[in-house]
Design an enzyme around this catalytic site. Sequence first.
Site, PDB file in Angstrom:
ATOM      1  N   CYS A  87      19.770  57.341 -38.443  1.00 24.23           N
ATOM      2  CA  CYS A  87      18.307  57.961 -37.371  1.00 24.23           C
ATOM      3  C   CYS A  87      18.418  59.591 -37.511  1.00 24.23           C
ATOM      4  O   CYS A  87      19.442  60.123 -36.976  1.00 24.23           O
ATOM      5  CB  CYS A  87      18.287  57.532 -36.254  1.00 24.23           C
ATOM      6  SG  CYS A  87      16.978  58.384 -35.166  1.00 24.23           S
ATOM      7  N   GLU A  88      17.425  60.300 -38.220  1.00 24.96           N
ATOM      8  CA  GLU A  88      17.377  61.601 -38.272  1.00 24.96           C
ATOM      9  C   GLU A  88      17.124  62.327 -36.906  1.00 24.96           C
ATOM     10  O   GLU A  88      17.386  63.468 -36.674  1.00 24.96           O
ATOM     11  CB  GLU A  88      16.368  62.039 -39.066  1.00 24.96           C
ATOM     12  CG  GLU A  88      15.046  62.051 -39.002  1.00 24.96           C
ATOM     13  CD  GLU A  88      14.064  62.298 -40.105  1.00 24.96           C
ATOM     14  OE1 GLU A  88      13.011  62.857 -39.962  1.00 24.96           O
ATOM     15  OE2 GLU A  88      14.518  62.453 -41.206  1.00 24.96           O
ATOM     16  N   HIS A  90      18.417  61.323 -33.780  1.00 21.38           N
ATOM     17  CA  HIS A  90      19.823  61.477 -32.959  1.00 21.38           C
ATOM     18  C   HIS A  90      20.977  61.372 -33.663  1.00 21.38           C
ATOM     19  O   HIS A  90      21.736  61.325 -32.965  1.00 21.38           O
ATOM     20  CB  HIS A  90      19.479  60.343 -31.982  1.00 21.38           C
ATOM     21  CG  HIS A  90      18.348  60.216 -31.052  1.00 21.38           C
ATOM     22  ND1 HIS A  90      17.177  59.542 -31.156  1.00 21.38           N
ATOM     23  CD2 HIS A  90      17.982  61.110 -29.895  1.00 21.38           C
ATOM     24  CE1 HIS A  90      16.239  59.581 -30.480  1.00 21.38           C
ATOM     25  NE2 HIS A  90      16.762  60.720 -29.640  1.00 21.38           N
ATOM     26  N   CYS A 158      19.966  54.070 -31.555  1.00 22.62           N
ATOM     27  CA  CYS A 158      19.328  55.176 -30.679  1.00 22.62           C
ATOM     28  C   CYS A 158      18.356  54.494 -29.574  1.00 22.62           C
ATOM     29  O   CYS A 158      18.249  54.965 -28.554  1.00 22.62           O
ATOM     30  CB  CYS A 158      18.451  56.292 -31.261  1.00 22.62           C
ATOM     31  SG  CYS A 158      17.207  55.446 -32.369  1.00 22.62           S
TER      32      CYS A 158
END
Length: 198
Positions: A87-88, A90, A158
């Site tokens: 995930c960009e 977190h 996340c």
Amino acid sequence: MSYSKVDNYNEEITGKLMTSYRDVLGALGEDPDREGLLKTPERLAKAMQFLTQGYHLDAKAIINSAKFHEDVSQMVIVKDIELYSMCEHHMLPFFGKAHIAYIPNGWITGLSKLARVVDVFSRRLQVQERLTVEIMNAIKETLNPLGVAVVIEAKHLCMMMRGVQKQNSVTTTSAFDGEFQKDSTRSEFLKLISADLH
């Protein structure tokens, strides 16, 4: 005889990342010189290069490396393709499976190439929504099929480890083009990826 592992990583990038990760460990209140953490900056630097190797791969070249002329126009489906991404927002992992279908228009590709396309785009900092569309577009632009469909189901750490901490939520995204925009074709695809045909 001692064990020696050979890795192929960019030494300059590894060095820069190692310095940064040592600083991060210190900022978190850890001792980067503690025995258990001595090699952690190097391990992290190499892990991140592996997990983001998709930036250096070309999905269209992969498909074209096994592109064959074939006079068929029946739906081709590869389902349950494992995917692991970051995930960009977190930089925590999300993982799950992708289901891909296309209807050939004179050209097919090796089935393993579809799985490799998933890897190309998942091995980058991502959001699931964009990942789904990027996979679809690579197939569409390379094979020019009558239609392409991509569905991804994934769990996001996340959401599981921080924030709302929901352990059982699954995110599903889809992208449809061409013939798959028709209800009947899309329904056939969704029914087939839901069926236990093994």
